[in-house]
Enzyme design. Structure first.
Site, PDB file in Angstrom:
ATOM      1  N   HIS A 158      28.125 -15.798   7.162  1.00  0.00           N
ATOM      2  CA  HIS A 158      28.769 -16.800   8.359  1.00  0.00           C
ATOM      3  C   HIS A 158      29.539 -18.187   7.243  1.00  0.00           C
ATOM      4  O   HIS A 158      29.456 -19.301   8.026  1.00  0.00           O
ATOM      5  CB  HIS A 158      27.400 -17.686   8.592  1.00  0.00           C
ATOM      6  CG  HIS A 158      26.982 -16.314   9.598  1.00  0.00           C
ATOM      7  ND1 HIS A 158      27.149 -16.403  10.625  1.00  0.00           N
ATOM      8  CD2 HIS A 158      24.954 -16.370   9.564  1.00  0.00           C
ATOM      9  CE1 HIS A 158      25.331 -15.614  11.751  1.00  0.00           C
ATOM     10  NE2 HIS A 158      24.997 -15.641  10.676  1.00  0.00           N
ATOM     11  N   SER A 279      54.919 -26.317  -5.763  1.00  0.00           N
ATOM     12  CA  SER A 279      55.816 -27.576  -4.649  1.00  0.00           C
ATOM     13  C   SER A 279      56.219 -27.748  -4.204  1.00  0.00           C
ATOM     14  O   SER A 279      57.070 -28.543  -5.999  1.00  0.00           O
ATOM     15  CB  SER A 279      54.714 -27.947  -3.776  1.00  0.00           C
ATOM     16  OG  SER A 279      54.832 -29.117  -3.073  1.00  0.00           O
ATOM     17  N   LYS A 285      50.686 -29.023  -7.274  1.00  0.00           N
ATOM     18  CA  LYS A 285      50.038 -27.695  -6.094  1.00  0.00           C
ATOM     19  C   LYS A 285      50.235 -27.283  -7.617  1.00  0.00           C
ATOM     20  O   LYS A 285      51.286 -26.616  -7.624  1.00  0.00           O
ATOM     21  CB  LYS A 285      50.964 -27.951  -4.598  1.00  0.00           C
ATOM     22  CG  LYS A 285      50.459 -28.827  -3.714  1.00  0.00           C
ATOM     23  CD  LYS A 285      49.305 -28.723  -3.442  1.00  0.00           C
ATOM     24  CE  LYS A 285      49.416 -27.801  -2.639  1.00  0.00           C
ATOM     25  NZ  LYS A 285      49.740 -28.158  -1.326  1.00  0.00           N
ATOM     26  N   GLU A 292      48.736 -15.309   0.101  1.00  0.00           N
ATOM     27  CA  GLU A 292      49.081 -15.427   1.732  1.00  0.00           C
ATOM     28  C   GLU A 292      50.452 -14.390   1.637  1.00  0.00           C
ATOM     29  O   GLU A 292      49.466 -14.619   3.555  1.00  0.00           O
ATOM     30  CB  GLU A 292      49.641 -17.214   0.866  1.00  0.00           C
ATOM     31  CG  GLU A 292      48.708 -18.555   0.934  1.00  0.00           C
ATOM     32  CD  GLU A 292      48.899 -19.656   0.896  1.00  0.00           C
ATOM     33  OE1 GLU A 292      48.579 -20.514   1.351  1.00  0.00           O
ATOM     34  OE2 GLU A 292      50.209 -19.828  -0.397  1.00  0.00           O
TER      35      GLU A 292
END
Ligand code: ARG
Length: 462
Positions: A158, A279, A285, A292
């Site tokens: 979970h 970024s 970043k 992804e």
């Protein structure tokens, strides 16, 4: 009227240019050219062997086809929309090269059995390549696992910390998934590897062809028993996309974990510069673009599977032009899976660094050893459910006192239950918690080492 091209003299005028573009598949089925040539060579040899054409004619055809293969490989063959599809393009070029004998190639054949043959030859190769890629991926996982048998990582259910596990055990779970993928593709291969060549347009042919001979030349494992099924079956492509979808599910799950792990919240891995991107506005970043993209691309492979299921479901026998539309889905499915396997392999091989100090701290700072306290009591005769309830209470008190289980004194333990002795501390130390789960298939180090060995010999034997 422009020169009548591919179809019979039944037609009086040429296609509307927009319709010609709409109808043509050459822009994408050019992907099949090598297989089309190979299939045609087998067909030409069969025509000569059975006496349907002469031996010399057969040789001329084979020679011309090999020449087209060379032209293609040298980047000199660029058929346009007017060729309609790869099959017409090759036949037309053959006739340019060899004259009238080229027009004999299509004796006893239809583009319907031809395209089915080409697609199967293509997919066979692709399946072999993907299976090879899976083995290479597994080798990377195995190396990573071998180096991390005793690296601990929180295990979750979970997405809540559950019990610590060996990082190797976690990685080996993916190795197993990929092994099923490898096996599944091998099983599907058997059904891809059946020849429809000689099914004709749908009903077979009046010529004394030898389907078994062409199948043998093309290394097919068998021939379609029914010509109508032969030209209209696309089960094999659907099965492949189903297997491809499962590969993408597995890669996508792995991607999701890498994305989570690389977040500041988890901090389990650092992405190396070779596999991360920045970024355009936030200078601090470092983004996990690779996983992804893999996670994102899984959607299009599932989409292709869906597209083919819907494409097929209402088709009356036998060939329908709808079937031309199977190709982009199949080709893109193949390319996507291959690209994702490659990118993820590189990411695992050299793009990730596990933050072992952070991992070691993570397994110390929670209650993921609570089951082990219950097991400790159960092993000393306390019924498990009773032990479980007692430990639940202990956890509650610890949380209130801002303590961990390891912070309790022996007096405190013994006040809870007289069965506790000072070996409780060892029993709840993360390393011991993991080592103790030595049941077959569990995360115990001994089990994990055996699993690595078993996986190594499995890969070496196939
Ligand atoms: N380009 C066609 C396809 O991919 C080849 C078969 C055409 N057959 C036909 N009867 N029009 O399906």
């Amino acid at each position: 009227m422009t020169e009548q091209k591919t179809w019979s003299q039944r037609f009086e005028s040429a296609l509307h240019p927009a319709i010609a573009r709409f109808n043509a598949s050459i822009s994408f089925d050019i992907e099949l050219i090598e297989y089309d040539i190979t299939g045609s060579i087998a067909h030409a040899k069969m025509l000569a062997k059975t006496g349907i054409i002469s031996r010399e004619e057969g040789e001329q055809l084979v020679e011309g086809l090999e020449r087209i293969r060379q032209e293609h490989r040298q980047g000199l063959f660029h058929p346009g929309i007017d060729a309609e599809d790869v099959h017409f393009a090759v036949e037309r070029r053959l006739t340019e090269l060899k004259g009238d004998v080229g027009k004999k190639l299509h004796t006893a054949r239809s583009r319907n059995d031809q395209v089915g043959t080409d697609t199967r030859l293509y997919l066979r190769d692709q399946i072999n390549q993907i299976r090879q890629q899976i083995r290479e991926f597994q080798a990377v996982l195995l190396d990573l696992a071998e180096a991390n048998v005793e690296t601990l990582i929180p295990g979750y259910t979970h997405l809540q910390r559950a019990q610590p596990v060996s990082l190797a055990h976690h990685l080996l779970a993916y190795l197993e998934m990929l092994n099923r993928d490898w096996e599944r593709l091998g099983e599907i291969y058997q059904r891809v590897n059946i020849s429809p060549l000689g099914s004709g347009a749908l009903a077979g042919t009046t010529f004394p062809i030898d389907r078994h001979y062409t199948a043998e030349l093309l290394n097919f494992g068998g021939v379609y028993a029914n010509s109508m099924d032969g030209v209209s079956d696309r089960d094999f492509a659907i099965e492949f996309l189903c297997a491809a979808s499962l590969i993408m599910v597995h890669l996508s799950r792995m991607s999701e974990e890498v994305i989570l792990w690389s977040s500041q919240e988890f901090g389990f891995v650092t992405l190396k510069d070779s596999c991360a991107t920045g970024s355009s506005i936030m200078p601090q970043k470092k983004n996990p673009d690779v996983p992804e993209l893999v996670r994102g691309k899984s959607g299009r492979v599932f989409g292709h599977l869906q597209a083919l299921l819907v494409l097929m479901k209402g088709l009356p026998l036998a060939y329908n032009k709808d079937l031309q539309d199977d190709k982009e889905a199949l080709f893109d499915g193949v390319k996507t899976v291959k690209a994702c396997l490659e990118a993820m392999k590189i990411l695992l091989q050299e793009g990730l660094e596990f933050r072992t100090a952070r991992l070691a701290a993570a397994v110390e700072e929670d209650f993921s050893n609570a089951t082990d306290v219950a097991d400790y009591l159960a092993a000393r005769g306390v019924p498990f459910r009773e032990a479980y309830n007692l430990v639940g209470k202990v956890v509650k008190t610890c949380i209130a006192a801002n303590k961990l289980l390891k912070d309790l004194t022996l007096e405190e333990w013994q006040a809870l239950h007289p069965a506790f002795a000072d070996d409780i501390y060892e029993a709840i130390a993360p390393k011991q918690v993991v080592a103790a789960r030595n049941s077959y298939g569990g995360t115990g180090f001994e089990q994990v080492r055996q699993a690595i060995q078993a996986a190594r010999s499995r890969s070496n034997n196939s």
